[in-house]
Design a protein around this motif. Structure first.
Motif, PDB file in Angstrom:
ATOM      1  N   UNK A 135       0.834  -1.189   0.000  1.00  0.00           N
ATOM      2  CA  UNK A 135       0.000   0.000   0.000  1.00  0.00           C
ATOM      3  C   UNK A 135       0.873   1.244   0.000  1.00  0.00           C
ATOM      4  N   UNK A 136       0.534   2.221  -0.830  1.00  0.00           N
ATOM      5  CA  UNK A 136       1.285   3.469  -0.879  1.00  0.00           C
ATOM      6  C   UNK A 136       0.412   4.558  -1.457  1.00  0.00           C
ATOM      7  N   UNK A 137       0.840   5.807  -1.347  1.00  0.00           N
ATOM      8  CA  UNK A 137       0.025   6.913  -1.865  1.00  0.00           C
ATOM      9  C   UNK A 137      -0.031   6.893  -3.389  1.00  0.00           C
ATOM     10  N   UNK A 138       1.118   6.642  -4.036  1.00  0.00           N
ATOM     11  CA  UNK A 138       1.189   6.631  -5.495  1.00  0.00           C
ATOM     12  C   UNK A 138       0.906   5.236  -6.038  1.00  0.00           C
ATOM     13  N   UNK A 139       0.417   5.182  -7.264  1.00  0.00           N
ATOM     14  CA  UNK A 139       0.360   3.914  -7.990  1.00  0.00           C
ATOM     15  C   UNK A 139       1.687   3.765  -8.736  1.00  0.00           C
ATOM     16  N   UNK A 140       2.501   2.812  -8.302  1.00  0.00           N
ATOM     17  CA  UNK A 140       3.844   2.619  -8.843  1.00  0.00           C
ATOM     18  C   UNK A 140       4.010   1.165  -9.244  1.00  0.00           C
TER      19      UNK A 140
END
Lengths: 335, 335
Positions: A145-150
């Motif tokens: 899970x993270x703020x950006x879609x990477x």
């Protein structure tokens, strides 16, 4: 991606038609199940993937590239299938550019909790399609899970036999410069998306948008080129002049390209007229087509067309077009 | 990282002592130069890295893990050197857990433009240190601009000889469960950081913080275990009960751990007293120590200590402690 760069920043807004549960609702394990169902491999599911016994005398080849939403792709421009396809092709092109055969990919994804599970499934489907074209497999990965879609993809290839890999430093004066794949289409597609959005691009130019969102190469051209006497190879990532310039600089040579061989095709000309842009800029500076660019002492390998020739270095410009400095060619630089 | 999870979100604030130019100021090429200077390899610098000829009968092993600032590490808690070390160890532990030898790493980094170049140099230095301990190399990577600071590391290993890899599904009743490396220290370190911040942790407990920020394993234990009859192996990523439970589930067996062998050591007991926490939770559910957890039919391999034994499956709990359900052990789940 030299000309128009994607520069949206902030929270990723997934289009409303990606319905169903989100990653935050179903959790990591369920999402990973979805990925391995869509892109299965018997090598997946342990701490690490064990690849097959390599053929005698072969060497492994590895490369990695990261794609960030809002910078390398946009979820309102690309379908998740296209994003998966692009992630594989840009990595597999680097394997092919060594003259090697892609055999496996690993996928690490960071995604915000509001990402629809169906979007992740789409990425996996795009990956499965492209790795299948190469008889390769998605053998492992990570989801967090993270703020950006990477997306971060690693490609592993196999370099068979005893010929050297197709590095960047073996072009020699007198050799031909040849290419497999289109040049300028990805940049033209990006320019169209920037002006019109995905739904507003005229139907007859949609092939350019497709080339940007989901570039495609005929698998195996790198292996063929290496088997038939190619000397150096790279792919068109940063722009034709920039990437050929890298071969020229590392080989200590110059390259003179033929304007006639590079002339923008009918589709690029039409897009240029519509956007009031010079299609030569897309061809010379566009990048992200992942076309294979190669030097060879013999005839062009099957599937490659002549672009120009390797000349002695030491002039003002490493790369010229019909003997003159190219009109465009600064290429793509991060930051 | 089951107990306290890092959950800071938003813009990364680098501590003021990382001075000097930023990535936005020096650009991508200069930053990549810095990385390859600090972590050099002759295999780097082309489209893809060509690894050495594998030994006869060997197979390649590959794994990838992503680390996100604010979730897997914090720049105000960890030095960049520690972040680089952690990224390597958690990936190399997955290679070791197959019984393979780590030989190469690839690093993809997304970093915001205000990231100090010195911070990137520090990450590269941490990576260089850890890969050097394994006689491995950083052979390639990617650097791009993004909102989040994200590291994605891929580790490649070599699995020699004809014995099977140490997968998760070969534990059998009657075998011993053994471990190499500490259990619970990383979770205790995280709990201390959460309460006190890096500068506020009492000096005598700093080893726990170090274990969280830069876990360390003695290289080669996975290869040794495989050579001396280990049957299954994993590493302690998600928590002891969760990770041993994965072996139990996939092997169709149960595991009974000895409470005496797991008893929290003096440092964990002191930290628990200070934080009014039960150190057993760190041991049983903590994760991120990357200790190697292994089953074996013979004596514990060199460097491993007994933790318990494999029993028949089919009970209420796959993993018990002294025959009873463990007090903790839900493990770490993303999203």
């Amino acid at each position: 991606m030299a000309l128009e760069s994607i520069e949206r920043s902030g929270v990723t807004h997934f289009p409303a038609h990606y319905s169903g549960p989100t990653l935050g609702e179903v959790g990591e394990h369920r999402a990973i199940e979805e990925i391995v169902t869509v892109a299965p491999s018997t090598r997946n599911g342990d701490d690490a993937a064990v690849l097959s016994h390599a053929s005698p005398n072969s060497r492994a080849v590895a490369t990695t590239d990261m794609l960030i939403e809002g910078r390398h792709f946009r979820v309102d421009w690309s379908t998740p299938e296209e994003i998966g396809q692009k992630a594989i092709v840009q990595n597999f092109a680097d394997v092919e550019a060594m003259g090697a055969r892609p055999i496996a990919a690993l996928l690490a994804v960071s995604a915000p909790p509001h990402t629809p599970l169906s979007f992740i499934r789409g990425i996996a489907a795009g990956i499965a399609q492209r790795v299948g074209e190469y008889s390769a497999e998605l053998v492992g990965g990570d989801l967090t899970s993270g703020d950006d879609l990477v997306l971060s993809v690693t490609a592993i290839g196999s370099l068979g036999g005893s010929r050297p890999a197709l590095t960047l430093d073996r072009a020699r004066p007198g050799q031909q410069v040849v290419a497999h794949g289109r040049l300028g289409w990805s940049a033209a597609g990006l320019a169209l998306l920037t002006r019109f959005g995905r739904d507003g691009v005229p139907e007859d130019l949609s092939a350019l948008v497709d080339a940007h969102c989901a570039p495609h190469l005929n698998p195996g051209r790198g292996v063929i080129a290496r088997a038939t006497g190619a000397t150096s190879m790279t792919d068109n990532s940063d722009g034709l002049i920039a990437d050929v310039g890298t071969i020229a600089r590392l080989s200590g040579v110059g390259v003179d390209l033929d304007a006639a061989a590079l002339a923008p095709d009918e589709l690029l000309v039409r897009a240029g007229r519509l956007l009031d842009a010079d299609p030569w800029e897309w061809v010379l500076a566009g990048g992200e087509d992942h076309a294979l660019l190669c030097t060879t002492a013999g005839a062009p390998p099957s599937g490659f067309r002549p672009l120009g020739r390797v000349v002695r270095g030491g002039r003002d410009h490493d790369v010229t077009v019909d003997g003159a400095a190219p009109a465009y060619g600064h290429g793509w630089v991060s930051f």
